[in-house]
Motif scaffolding. Structure first.
Motif, PDB file in Angstrom:
ATOM      1  N   ASN A 198       0.818  -1.215   0.000  1.00  0.00           N
ATOM      2  CA  ASN A 198       0.000   0.000   0.000  1.00  0.00           C
ATOM      3  C   ASN A 198       0.849   1.262   0.000  1.00  0.00           C
ATOM      4  O   ASN A 198       0.506   2.259  -0.643  1.00  0.00           O
ATOM      5  CB  ASN A 198      -0.938  -0.009   1.205  1.00  0.00           C
ATOM      6  CG  ASN A 198      -2.086  -0.993   1.049  1.00  0.00           C
ATOM      7  OD1 ASN A 198      -2.534  -1.259  -0.056  1.00  0.00           O
ATOM      8  ND2 ASN A 198      -2.554  -1.547   2.148  1.00  0.00           N
ATOM      9  N   PHE A 228       0.682   4.144  -2.841  1.00  0.00           N
ATOM     10  CA  PHE A 228       0.435   5.507  -2.373  1.00  0.00           C
ATOM     11  C   PHE A 228       1.542   6.444  -2.841  1.00  0.00           C
ATOM     12  O   PHE A 228       1.278   7.543  -3.345  1.00  0.00           O
ATOM     13  CB  PHE A 228       0.343   5.514  -0.845  1.00  0.00           C
ATOM     14  CG  PHE A 228       0.142   6.873  -0.251  1.00  0.00           C
ATOM     15  CD1 PHE A 228      -0.998   7.615  -0.524  1.00  0.00           C
ATOM     16  CD2 PHE A 228       1.108   7.424   0.595  1.00  0.00           C
ATOM     17  CE1 PHE A 228      -1.180   8.879   0.028  1.00  0.00           C
ATOM     18  CE2 PHE A 228       0.930   8.691   1.146  1.00  0.00           C
ATOM     19  CZ  PHE A 228      -0.212   9.419   0.864  1.00  0.00           C
ATOM     20  N   VAL A 237      -1.800   4.452   5.986  1.00  0.00           N
ATOM     21  CA  VAL A 237      -1.964   3.118   5.412  1.00  0.00           C
ATOM     22  C   VAL A 237      -2.406   2.112   6.475  1.00  0.00           C
ATOM     23  O   VAL A 237      -3.254   1.248   6.224  1.00  0.00           O
ATOM     24  CB  VAL A 237      -0.645   2.664   4.738  1.00  0.00           C
ATOM     25  CG1 VAL A 237      -0.697   1.182   4.401  1.00  0.00           C
ATOM     26  CG2 VAL A 237      -0.393   3.482   3.480  1.00  0.00           C
ATOM     27  N   LYS A 275      -7.594  -1.562   0.599  1.00  0.00           N
ATOM     28  CA  LYS A 275      -6.324  -1.638  -0.114  1.00  0.00           C
ATOM     29  C   LYS A 275      -6.271  -0.527  -1.154  1.00  0.00           C
ATOM     30  O   LYS A 275      -7.291  -0.171  -1.754  1.00  0.00           O
ATOM     31  CB  LYS A 275      -6.152  -2.994  -0.792  1.00  0.00           C
ATOM     32  CG  LYS A 275      -6.037  -4.155   0.183  1.00  0.00           C
ATOM     33  CD  LYS A 275      -5.794  -5.466  -0.560  1.00  0.00           C
ATOM     34  CE  LYS A 275      -5.642  -6.616   0.420  1.00  0.00           C
ATOM     35  NZ  LYS A 275      -5.399  -7.912  -0.278  1.00  0.00           N
ATOM     36  N   ILE A 276      -5.096   0.012  -1.371  1.00  0.00           N
ATOM     37  CA  ILE A 276      -4.935   1.119  -2.319  1.00  0.00           C
ATOM     38  C   ILE A 276      -4.613   0.568  -3.702  1.00  0.00           C
ATOM     39  O   ILE A 276      -3.474   0.219  -3.998  1.00  0.00           O
ATOM     40  CB  ILE A 276      -3.826   2.084  -1.852  1.00  0.00           C
ATOM     41  CG1 ILE A 276      -4.086   2.560  -0.421  1.00  0.00           C
ATOM     42  CG2 ILE A 276      -3.717   3.281  -2.792  1.00  0.00           C
ATOM     43  CD1 ILE A 276      -3.006   3.443   0.138  1.00  0.00           C
TER      44      ILE A 276
END
Length: 377
Positions: free
Chosen positions: A61, A65, A291, A300-301
């Motif tokens: 993540n 990000f 996160v 979740k990213i």
């Protein structure tokens, strides 16, 4: 002689270059993996050893990000964009975050038994081949465009060689990251295998060295010395991950909000430029806290992007440069916010699409392997 940190770390909008990030699950591990070598003591080994030896969703993540932050930072289709808060905020910590994650993965991946030749070969394939290929393409494109290019280049071999020896003059400006990361990993490899000194001592050594030596642009040595500090912070984070996470979890949203306020207000806090490392660490801890809180909500990213973050790094320059130089030349200045959004979206999804197609169809053959390596797959 006292020196300030690299301008790209704190005030990149005053420089001519931009920066970016790292790779996917395999690419990041390969890009940031390390070698300790044979015959060292268990005590020395423990200075690098992670508290957690498994795949980290947290780092996945963080990588995505950080990649989104990079695309935001590179969407500067007009100079005015560099005066905005979002641009200044992103550039306070997105590169330190990448080097911190690289250091984490350096410690997490356990390629400790690799020989020197194997280590150098892996790093050459992972970092230097994409650097040479993408730089060459960028150099040829800009040599054809001529003075119309944003950063024109001369069409001779000396200028081409200069791109590698002085990474801040690379036609694909943010590829300096690959040069610096390669240098750091080689240095850490030598440090562990031949000096056998606890990694904690590298922090003060790097900080003192950075501030006392003159600025060295050759091979971006000064940048490498500075970012070793963040790289080692990543190693230590891996080593003490449980303690860091427990501390942040205890304070949960309150800590995230506090760090967020400190981070987002940083562009407006007037402190000496020597405090760049403080800005960077605040941004890194804010990212980790953010996160962690998302993970608690099972968010979740963009997990599908994780595999292609390195590919996005390598290829996004082409679409974002197109938006900056071609689209802006055909539209009125007032359209820049829309072209900025197009730059972000194209940098993300065109690069992702190319990576996904190449990953699916370039499977066998020497040429296919070469293309995959060049695209960070």
């Amino acid at each position: 002689m006292i020196r300030r940190p690299p301008r790209s770390t704190l005030f990149p909008y005053t420089t001519l270059f931009r920066s970016m990030g790292i790779g996917d699950d395999s690419s990041l591990s390969s890009c940031a993996s390390s070698v300790i070598g044979e015959g060292i003591s268990e005590k020395h080994y423990s200075s690098l050893k992670c508290s957690k030896k498994k795949h980290s969703i947290l780092v996945d993540n963080l990588c995505v990000f950080a990649m989104l932050l990079v695309l935001i930072g590179h969407a500067d289709v007009v100079d005015h964009y560099r005066t905005l808060w979002i641009y200044k905020w992103v550039y306070l910590f997105h590169m330190p975050l990448f080097f911190c994650v690289s250091g984490y993965l350096f410690a997490l991946t356990e390629s400790y038994s690799l020989k020197v030749s194997t280590f150098v070969r892996k790093k050459t394939f992972r970092l230097l081949i994409p650097l040479v290929v993408i730089t060459t393409i960028g150099f040829l494109l800009k040599s054809q465009i001529g003075i119309a290019a944003e950063r024109p280049v001369s069409t001779d071999f000396i200028s081409y060689l200069h791109c590698f020896l002085y990474p801040n003059d690379n036609p694909v400006a943010y590829l300096w990251f690959l040069t610096v990361l390669f240098e750091i990993q080689i240095l850490i490899f030598v440090y562990y295998n031949f000096l056998a000194i606890n990694v904690k001592w590298l922090l003060p050594i790097a900080i003192v060295t950075f501030y006392i030596i003159p600025e060295i642009n050759f091979l971006y040595v000064s940048q490498a010395i500075y970012y070793i500090v963040l790289f080692v912070c990543g190693i230590l984070f891996c080593r003490y991950e449980k303690e860091v996470i427990d501390y942040l979890h205890l304070r949960s949203w309150g800590m995230m909000i506090l760090l967020g306020v400190l981070s987002v207000s940083s562009p407006y806090i007037i402190l000496p430029i020597y405090f760049a490392i403080i800005y960077a660490l605040i941004g890194i801890f804010f990212s980790i806290s953010l996160v962690l809180n998302l993970q608690k909500k099972n968010i979740k990213i963009f997990p599908k992007l994780r595999k292609y973050t390195y590919t996005i790094f390598l290829l996004s320059w082409f679409s974002q440069s197109f938006c900056r130089t071609v689209l802006m030349s055909h539209f009125n200045f007032s359209y820049w916010p829309y072209i900025t959004v197009i730059s972000f979206i194209s940098g993300l999804f065109i690069s992702y699409g190319i990576g996904a197609v190449a990953s699916r169809y370039l499977k066998t053959g020497v040429l296919a392997r070469f293309l995959r390596i060049s695209m960070g797959l």
